[in-house]
Scaffold this active site. Structure first.
Site: not given
Ligand code: PGA
Length: 246
Positions: A226-227, A91, A7, A93, A205, A160
């Site tokens: 993610g999204g 991750h 999330w 990020e 994605s 990823e």
């Molecule tokens: P996303 O993110 O599905 O929005 O591309 C995936 C993630 O960062 O785990």
């Protein structure tokens, strides 16, 4: 097949109802493992809300130490105490947004093991690294720098590519299969045959319209979402695709 919803920094108490709908709508399938990883403030309530369902709760990060003077941080033991069973580590990020390096991530993986949590280790190259032909080296370096023997119980790897996260772009099927094979080869060569059984998830994605195709690829053991994990409908659609292919 593993389906894990990340999330990120989304979700308020009102969204617990959405997680409950996922639990209620999940296809009954022995080969399907589903988890939702909310922000820390929701972790305890989400674990309670999902008790008795087939959906597990996980966290998105942890500190390497069990406790101490670390303002703003949360330990693996606290995550385990909240009812969660796993934690996402490394991750992109956090690697790229917050400067986390492999050494720190390796300590976090050890913390997860210490607390009895399943580590979900993320690896992946940037677009620049892929363009420069360095994708395989980058991922190999992240794997060897972030892990240690013996194989952590329940360990999951998530490939990823940074350039595929939240962009709507995904690698070709051949590129995904090739990287997953590379990851398995690196794990076995560096850490031994026991690492050959570690499931390797794809993330970046993943949507209801590509999830089934991606999960059918050789070497793909599930998806990190993610999204599309932020609505019960799209997340459940991905879970159903996973059950169909499991
Ligand atoms: P996303 O993110 O599905 O929005 O591309 C995936 C993630 O960062 O785990």
């Amino acid at each position: 097949m593993h389906v894990i919803g990340n999330w990120k920094m989304h979700g308020l108490r009102a969204d617990l109802a959405m997680a409950r709908r996922v639990g209620e709508g999940l296809p009954a399938h022995a080969g399907l493992s589903v988890m939702i990883c909310p922000p820390f403030p929701l972790l305890f309530a989400l674990s309670e809300a999902l008790a008795g369902s087939a959906v597990a709760a996980g966290a998105q990060d942890c500190h390497p130490e069990a406790s101490g003077a670390f303002t703003g941080d949360v330990s693996a033991e606290m995550i385990q105490d909240s009812g969660a069973t796993a934690v996402i580590l490394g991750h992109s990020e956090r690697r790229h947004g917050l400067g986390e390096d492999d050494l720190l991530i390796c300590r976090k993986v050890a913390a997860a093991v210490r607390a009895g949590l399943i580590p979900i280790l993320c690896v992946g190259e940037t677009e620049g690294e892929r363009d420069a032909g360095q994708a395989f080296d980058t991922v190999a370096r992240q794997l060897t720098g972030s892990l240690a023997e013996p194989v952590p119980a329940g360990l999951l790897i998530a490939y990823e590519p940074v350039w595929a996260i939240g962009t709507g772009r995904t690698p070709t099927d051949a590129d995904i299969a090739e990287m997953h094979q590379h990851i398995q080869d690196v794990l076995i060569a560096r850490f031994g045959a026991a690492f050959g059984a570690v499931p390797i998830l794809y993330g970046g994605s993943v949507k209801p319209d590509n999830a089934g195709r991606i999960m059918a690829l050789q070497g793909v053991g599930g998806v990190l979402v993610g999204g599309a994990s932020l609505s019960a409908e799209s997340f459940l659609a991905i879970c159903h695709a996973a059950a169909a292919g499991a």
